[in-house]
Design a protein around this motif. Sequence first.
Motif: not given
Length: 550
Positions: A227, A236-237, A232-233, A218, A80, A248, A222, A245-246, A242
């Motif tokens: 996630a 990541v935000w 998400s952690h 990021r 991850r 998606r 991860d 990635e989100n 990140g």
Amino acid sequence: MTAVADARIAAPPKGSSRDLAGTGTLLKLALRRDRVMMPIWVLCLGLSASSTVSRLDSSYDTAAKRADLAADMNGNGSTRALFGAAFDDSLGALTVWRVGAFLCVFAAIMSLLIVIRHTREEEETGRQEALSSGMVGRRAGLTSALITVGIANGAIALLIAASLAGQGGRGALALGLAVGLSGMVFGAIAAVAAQVTENARVARGLASAAVGVAFVLRMGGDAAKDASDGSSHILVWLSPLGWAENARPFADERWWALLLLVALTAVAIGVAYALAGRRDVGASFFASRPGPPAGGPGLGSVYGLAWRLQRGTLLAWAAGLAFAGAVFGGIADGAEDFLGDSDSTRDTFIRMGGQEGLTDAFLASMVGILGLVVTIHTASAVLRLRSEETDQRAEPLLANAVSRVHWAASHLAVAFLGPIVILAAGGLALGVAYGAASGDLGGELPRVLGATLLQAPAVWVITSIAVFLFGVLPKFTAATWGVVGFVVAIGWLGPAMDLSQSVMNLSPFGHLPKVPGGDITAAPFLWMLLLTAALLAAGLAGLRRRDMSN
């Protein structure tokens, strides 16, 4: 009084359209200068995703296999951290997992190089000042650079969307936008960096550091949290990567996450425009402080001067790789439990790191990544010679009893020895972190550190190529970045794309033994050292014969 009034009328008001005068002409010039490298970047990034789909489809041809793969991938923080989370088990979603994070990083690197080249580098060489004496507005250079990078990222987004349309139009478009907008974010951040420093090298360093911090945030987020449950952690935000990635893609797309990238891009561009309007051409927003009235004893030689000019960058790189090595070492201890259950991921890491055990393969792949990253520093150290020459700072030195080779050697000492220091810092941190996690610090530290230092000959090949271009083909010295980008792309994406060994061998890193764990033979090191010596000698011979500042 009339003359003063006429001058006030003739002067363009702040923020008027005259600030953008000449943008079209500068845009044509930028596109012409990048007519070779920019299409290469676009094609390599745009077509990487489609080639990955084909390989995944052949390896995981049933829904059950793909579901098991996604579950395995999300079950361990090691993968991850490197690749990101898998939000679905479709071919499209697995493609995003495999190459999505790397595509965003490479788009960011491409963007910052383009923006710095057409903004701060133009000012540093004096070309922007010459253009500004004509009908060119204050913000025309910045605008043309941002449009250029927008064209490049737009082309990448369209190519990715078109190549993956067969897996689902919405997901393909979401991935294309995530990659393109990631590039735009860091292009805009590079535009800000170009305003706050007077040196293109420092501006590239600041923008590259922003990419590195975003990737590490990021990666850490991860690694800390799976996630797949929809959240998400927090780390990541905190990263624009990140946010990408989100989005998606191919997994119930979150279009609003892309709006965060748009917002940050707009804010950064706004800041860059505001700073550009409040400084002189060639100067930075923050005025440079005068130095001490007398130089220290270390500045009595060209070697002391080169060290003074390069030490900040060298120490920053050493600290950065030490941090990255500690992160990689911390997640390596759990790699074997996961990699043994995932055929695709196991094969990828074996191609990157060798056959001698999955944990060793993971460690070797991390060592290889550290080596690839160091090529960026060594190229920058050599290119400092070119900037010193074109900015007329080398001429006063050479007017004294300093030969060209002596002057070049002062910077090349940093370019060749600096990677040893940086690799040692990264390898030491990697070995300590992994040794402490595995409970065998005394046994693991020496072999991990040794494996990291063995990357140096491959790094030196890139250094010698830069020296050759500087000495023999000075106008093409910037092509060094193309060589670096090619080598890094092959090293990172080649194993995941299942490129043939003949293609992998185009990079000097493809000839290195996969250590720790693999067998070490002297032949590849000898060939690389001979190639390095030959290119170095040719470059220095060319420097002695050619005209300076050409």
